[in-house]
Design an enzyme around this catalytic site. Sequence first.
Site, PDB file in Angstrom:
ATOM      1  N   LYS A 112       0.836  -1.220   0.000  1.00  0.00           N
ATOM      2  CA  LYS A 112       0.000   0.000   0.000  1.00  0.00           C
ATOM      3  C   LYS A 112       0.861   1.257   0.000  1.00  0.00           C
ATOM      4  O   LYS A 112       0.510   2.258  -0.612  1.00  0.00           O
ATOM      5  CB  LYS A 112      -0.928   0.034   1.231  1.00  0.00           C
ATOM      6  N   LYS A 194      -2.411 -11.424  -7.412  1.00  0.00           N
ATOM      7  CA  LYS A 194      -3.529 -12.223  -6.887  1.00  0.00           C
ATOM      8  C   LYS A 194      -4.883 -11.615  -7.288  1.00  0.00           C
ATOM      9  O   LYS A 194      -4.975 -10.407  -7.535  1.00  0.00           O
ATOM     10  CB  LYS A 194      -3.409 -12.397  -5.369  1.00  0.00           C
ATOM     11  N   LYS A 197     -10.715  -8.203  -4.609  1.00  0.00           N
ATOM     12  CA  LYS A 197     -12.009  -7.523  -4.690  1.00  0.00           C
ATOM     13  C   LYS A 197     -11.898  -6.175  -5.366  1.00  0.00           C
ATOM     14  O   LYS A 197     -12.824  -5.715  -6.006  1.00  0.00           O
ATOM     15  CB  LYS A 197     -12.528  -7.238  -3.273  1.00  0.00           C
TER      16      LYS A 197
END
Length: 327
Positions: A112, A194, A197
Amino acid sequence: MKKRVFSGIKPSGSPQLGNYLGAIRRWAAEQDEYDNVFCIVDLHAITEYVEPAELKQYIREQTGMLIASGIDPDKSILFQQSHVHEHSELAWILNCYIPMGWMQRMTQYKEKVEEQKEQVSVGVFDYPSLMAADILLYDTDIVPVGDDQKQHVELTRDVAQRFNYIYGETFKLPEPVTGEVGARIMGLEDPTRKMSKSEGGSGQSIALLDSENVIRRKIMRATTDSQRDVVFDESRPGIFNLLTIYQTITGESRNDIENRFHGKGYGDFKKALGEVVVETLHQVQKRYAEITADPSYLESILKKGADKATPIAREKLAQVRERIGLG
Ligand code: TYM
């Protein structure tokens, strides 16, 4: 006495196939073996901005999806994190026992920071402390998660150990448990990243509520390579990932799968995979539609879940406060 399972899912987007195969499906399948607590972690979701109306919708979707996937709210406690205030309080307390260095080593945080630089929120940094609080409040033995959450559970063990060392036995040390296959489902467009969402609307992820046609199309368009053989070869991440999805859903061995598609090409395999995914999700989607038809049903489930979780969390927090000298 059954062992206690705790796990959580973050309502930051629509649940996707990786969540289902890496976590939700396993929670449901092993439900009778354990004493289960499943949490919709809304306080984790707000570590990055989500539109308020969307957050509400995602909370409903995740709750509905867990039930549609087989989580039985009469057997398992299913609740929304912010309804049980003890999570926030214990997270603060644990903050005071976690060195900055441990947090700075967390892979998810480092990713992040790469993306958001100095704008990354303190909440993202502190995320693992809240996750440790979630787990430790319930004397958890087992935390079934996908690969990406293992490091956070390791940190939970470390802080529990540190606290126990200072104040005496207080927290149980939880074990992270990942599935033998399906612990890391990769994206369909870029199989080196990966499935997540946050990319629900793209060809990278299959959302659990995607229509049959969309699912088939995304799989047919999934990135592969210029070879032909349908074999589990880790150096070919696209086809390897698709085969892993097939293996996770069907439970068949790698050998059996390779034999079945021997002499066939990627196109035939992708069609077969499309069928298997559509069939699995069709059941879940049908049940989801039934559950969500009554708007008050999910709210009542979450309310009952919080009523069951609160006394457990309250007792543990009282013990912690007493140990520290706050009691
Ligand atoms: P979340 O919401 O990102 O994911 C929920 C679960 O799905 C797994 N998962 C995957 N598994 C395989 N392949 C993928 N591509 C994939 N993507 C996600 C995750 O590993 C997870 O098990 N921090 C957690 C939520 C949480 C939690 C907890 C979990 C909060 N407190 C306490 C366990 C215990 C998260 O963001 O999961």
